[in-house]
Design a protein around this motif. Structure first.
Motif, PDB file in Angstrom:
ATOM      1  N   ASP A 181     -78.961 -13.948 100.318  1.00  0.00           N
ATOM      2  CA  ASP A 181     -79.867 -13.186  99.092  1.00  0.00           C
ATOM      3  C   ASP A 181     -79.766 -13.026  98.079  1.00  0.00           C
ATOM      4  N   ILE A 182     -78.692 -11.619  98.290  1.00  0.00           N
ATOM      5  CA  ILE A 182     -77.686 -11.522  97.303  1.00  0.00           C
ATOM      6  C   ILE A 182     -76.501 -11.735  97.625  1.00  0.00           C
ATOM      7  N   ALA A 183     -75.494 -12.237  96.827  1.00  0.00           N
ATOM      8  CA  ALA A 183     -74.082 -12.450  96.939  1.00  0.00           C
ATOM      9  C   ALA A 183     -72.928 -12.317  96.344  1.00  0.00           C
ATOM     10  N   MET A 184     -71.516 -11.813  96.678  1.00  0.00           N
ATOM     11  CA  MET A 184     -70.757 -11.064  95.600  1.00  0.00           C
ATOM     12  C   MET A 184     -69.572 -11.965  95.358  1.00  0.00           C
ATOM     13  N   ILE A 185     -69.571 -12.046  94.163  1.00  0.00           N
ATOM     14  CA  ILE A 185     -67.438 -12.411  94.297  1.00  0.00           C
ATOM     15  C   ILE A 185     -66.960 -11.577  93.216  1.00  0.00           C
ATOM     16  N   PHE A 186     -65.767 -11.627  93.955  1.00  0.00           N
ATOM     17  CA  PHE A 186     -64.534 -10.217  93.615  1.00  0.00           C
ATOM     18  C   PHE A 186     -63.771 -11.153  92.233  1.00  0.00           C
ATOM     19  N   GLN A 187     -63.181  -9.651  91.443  1.00  0.00           N
ATOM     20  CA  GLN A 187     -62.381 -10.144  90.641  1.00  0.00           C
ATOM     21  C   GLN A 187     -60.479 -10.953  90.716  1.00  0.00           C
ATOM     22  N   GLU A 188     -60.466 -10.900  92.680  1.00  0.00           N
ATOM     23  CA  GLU A 188     -59.110 -11.239  93.452  1.00  0.00           C
ATOM     24  C   GLU A 188     -59.848 -11.837  94.070  1.00  0.00           C
ATOM     25  N   PRO A 189     -59.971 -13.708  94.509  1.00  0.00           N
ATOM     26  CA  PRO A 189     -60.449 -14.522  95.267  1.00  0.00           C
ATOM     27  C   PRO A 189     -59.126 -14.208  96.444  1.00  0.00           C
ATOM     28  N   MET A 190     -58.626 -13.952  96.613  1.00  0.00           N
ATOM     29  CA  MET A 190     -57.470 -14.486  98.071  1.00  0.00           C
ATOM     30  C   MET A 190     -57.561 -12.598  98.464  1.00  0.00           C
ATOM     31  N   ASN A 191     -58.253 -11.433  97.917  1.00  0.00           N
ATOM     32  CA  ASN A 191     -58.463 -10.162  98.215  1.00  0.00           C
ATOM     33  C   ASN A 191     -59.414 -10.769  99.230  1.00  0.00           C
ATOM     34  N   SER A 192     -60.941 -11.481  99.358  1.00  0.00           N
ATOM     35  CA  SER A 192     -61.607 -11.721  99.948  1.00  0.00           C
ATOM     36  C   SER A 192     -61.409 -13.757 100.939  1.00  0.00           C
ATOM     37  N   LEU A 193     -60.740 -14.114 100.494  1.00  0.00           N
ATOM     38  CA  LEU A 193     -60.253 -15.795 101.413  1.00  0.00           C
ATOM     39  C   LEU A 193     -59.537 -15.493 101.936  1.00  0.00           C
ATOM     40  N   SER A 194     -59.997 -15.619 103.699  1.00  0.00           N
ATOM     41  CA  SER A 194     -58.866 -15.697 104.379  1.00  0.00           C
ATOM     42  C   SER A 194     -57.879 -16.753 104.249  1.00  0.00           C
ATOM     43  N   PRO A 195     -56.363 -15.904 104.330  1.00  0.00           N
ATOM     44  CA  PRO A 195     -55.428 -17.290 104.406  1.00  0.00           C
ATOM     45  C   PRO A 195     -55.081 -18.026 105.345  1.00  0.00           C
ATOM     46  N   VAL A 196     -55.345 -18.081 106.876  1.00  0.00           N
ATOM     47  CA  VAL A 196     -55.020 -18.944 107.662  1.00  0.00           C
ATOM     48  C   VAL A 196     -56.541 -19.688 108.133  1.00  0.00           C
ATOM     49  N   HIS A 197     -57.326 -19.501 107.137  1.00  0.00           N
ATOM     50  CA  HIS A 197     -58.671 -20.762 107.383  1.00  0.00           C
ATOM     51  C   HIS A 197     -58.438 -21.380 106.530  1.00  0.00           C
ATOM     52  N   THR A 198     -58.680 -22.680 106.929  1.00  0.00           N
ATOM     53  CA  THR A 198     -59.215 -23.423 104.934  1.00  0.00           C
ATOM     54  C   THR A 198     -60.343 -23.762 104.782  1.00  0.00           C
ATOM     55  N   VAL A 199     -60.283 -23.827 103.397  1.00  0.00           N
ATOM     56  CA  VAL A 199     -61.450 -23.649 102.650  1.00  0.00           C
ATOM     57  C   VAL A 199     -62.929 -24.083 102.850  1.00  0.00           C
ATOM     58  N   GLY A 200     -63.106 -25.393 103.890  1.00  0.00           N
ATOM     59  CA  GLY A 200     -63.946 -25.724 104.462  1.00  0.00           C
ATOM     60  C   GLY A 200     -64.446 -24.775 105.971  1.00  0.00           C
ATOM     61  N   ASP A 201     -63.403 -24.437 106.542  1.00  0.00           N
ATOM     62  CA  ASP A 201     -64.028 -23.605 108.091  1.00  0.00           C
ATOM     63  C   ASP A 201     -63.912 -22.485 107.220  1.00  0.00           C
ATOM     64  N   GLN A 202     -64.340 -22.165 106.272  1.00  0.00           N
ATOM     65  CA  GLN A 202     -65.283 -20.004 105.182  1.00  0.00           C
ATOM     66  C   GLN A 202     -66.145 -20.878 105.560  1.00  0.00           C
ATOM     67  N   LEU A 203     -66.155 -21.737 104.543  1.00  0.00           N
ATOM     68  CA  LEU A 203     -67.444 -22.179 103.839  1.00  0.00           C
ATOM     69  C   LEU A 203     -68.859 -22.707 104.855  1.00  0.00           C
ATOM     70  N   VAL A 204     -68.254 -23.314 105.733  1.00  0.00           N
ATOM     71  CA  VAL A 204     -69.103 -23.702 106.797  1.00  0.00           C
ATOM     72  C   VAL A 204     -69.262 -21.825 107.379  1.00  0.00           C
ATOM     73  N   GLU A 205     -68.688 -21.697 108.152  1.00  0.00           N
ATOM     74  CA  GLU A 205     -69.071 -20.384 108.721  1.00  0.00           C
ATOM     75  C   GLU A 205     -69.487 -20.073 108.585  1.00  0.00           C
ATOM     76  N   LYS A 206     -70.466 -19.565 106.784  1.00  0.00           N
ATOM     77  CA  LYS A 206     -70.357 -18.218 106.553  1.00  0.00           C
ATOM     78  C   LYS A 206     -72.057 -19.219 106.295  1.00  0.00           C
TER      79      LYS A 206
END
Length: 348
Positions: free
Chosen positions: A103-128
């Motif tokens: 319902d409420i999503a949040m994005i931050f200043q530095e995406p590398m602090n929020s995205l996992s470096p050991v998982h692909t972009v697709g895995d992280q989006l699909v999981e959510k």
């Protein structure tokens, strides 16, 4: 309750978020009132240390211990028919977890602090998406591809297998926006999302958020210290200082009829395009610095830096946020209509 364009999707009243430390009590958010409306952008502005980010994190109950929301209400209504007070939800409970992201999503200043470096972009989006929606893997993948395509990621299906470090800063921020919008939230909180980007990429990200907002009628809370960005995207503005909203109103009110001395000082410090400054002449700066939260002044929080401060009043009594004109609020003794009546009843 019937949904109307002016009905707030989020109504915050008296919000207080405190940190009990051995050194003392830090009032990071100290009685904030504000509204976020469907299809509109509310910009939260102020210097570093004003409490902007902590207020936003409080909305989602993601304040790091020992901080916690101690008082106030945050009524959230996605459909305008029923509402839930986020302040009353358990920060670790299933109800607030359902609201976060869905319902409420949040994005931050530095995406590398929020995205996992050991998982692909697709895995992280699909999981959510799978976490918040009861759909199958194939449907989740297609929604992920659609989200990446909407935010302008070239060849989105191929990017599913990319890792965040393989993308540029602007592309990573687009991935963060895609992740935020993948669950089709009613409201987006953007915390300084363009500060670390170059000017061209920043303009593209701002245009992207505006376009997506127009398409989905999404409410946006945009946190920034950049008044140029505010002028470009805001419908309404809340100016924060030391954990409090000292002025709020429409973007026209704030830029063309500012009332609080702090707002006036912020606007005076902006370089004016085409202005003729004498050689060697410095831009106006706000005197002093934002006080440390443990050294909070009595009375008006801005009184130690305010050129209009009145001894015996501003340094003793905290001004209330009062309506200066319809829809325009300020917290200043020198602007409060009730106070002016008491000191000058004839002219008031």
């Amino acid at each position: 309750m019937t949904q109307t364009p002016d009905h707030p999707i989020l109504s915050v009243r008296g919000l207080k978020t405190h940190f009990n430390l051995r050194e003392g009590l830090i009032k990071a958010v100290d009685g904030v009132d504000l509204d976020v409306r469907r299809g509109k952008t509310l910009c939260i502005v102020g210097e570093s240390g004003s409490g902007k980010s902590m207020m936003a994190r409080s909305v989602l109950q993601i304040v790091t211990p020992p901080g916690h929301v101690v008082e106030g209400s945050m009524a959230f209504s996605r459909d305008g028919k029923s509402s839930v007070d986020i302040a009353k939800l358990d920060p670790a409970g299933k109800d607030i977890r359902a609201i976060r992201g869905r319902d409420i999503a949040m994005i931050f200043q530095e995406p590398m602090n929020s995205l996992s470096p050991v998982h692909t972009v697709g895995d992280q989006l699909v999981e959510k998406i799978l976490l918040h929606h009861k759909i199958g893997m194939k449907a989740a993948i297609e929604r992920t591809v659609e989200a990446l395509d909407r935010v302008g990621i070239p060849d989105p299906r191929r990017r599913l297998s990319s890792y965040p470090f393989e993308l540029s800063g602007g592309m990573r921020q687009r991935v963060m926006i895609a992740m935020a919008l993948g669950c089709r939230p009613a409201m987006l909180i953007a915390d300084e999302p363009t500060t670390a980007l170059d000017v061209t990429t920043q303009a593209n990200i701002l245009e992207l958020i505006r376009t997506l907002q127009d398409e989905t009628d999404m409410a946006v809370m945009f946190i920034t210290h950049d008044l140029g960005v505010v002028a470009e995207i805001a419908d309404e503005v809340a100016v924060m200082y030391l954990g409090q909203v000292v002025e709020r109103g429409s973007v026209e009110d704030i830029f063309y009829a500012p009332q609080h001395p702090y707002t006036l000082a912020l606007l005076a410090s902006i370089p004016k395009l085409g202005a003729r400054h004498a050689v060697g002449k410095r831009l106006k700066a706000i005197e002093g610095m934002v006080p440390h939260p443990l050294d909070r002044p009595t009375g008006c929080p801005f009184n130690t830096r305010c050129p209009e401060a009145v001894a015996g009043l501003c340094d003793r009594t905290e001004p209330a946020l009062s309506e200066l004109r319809p829809g325009h609020f300020g917290a200043c003794h020198m602007r409060d209509p009730q106070h002016l009546k008491t000191i000058n009843p004839v002219e008031a």
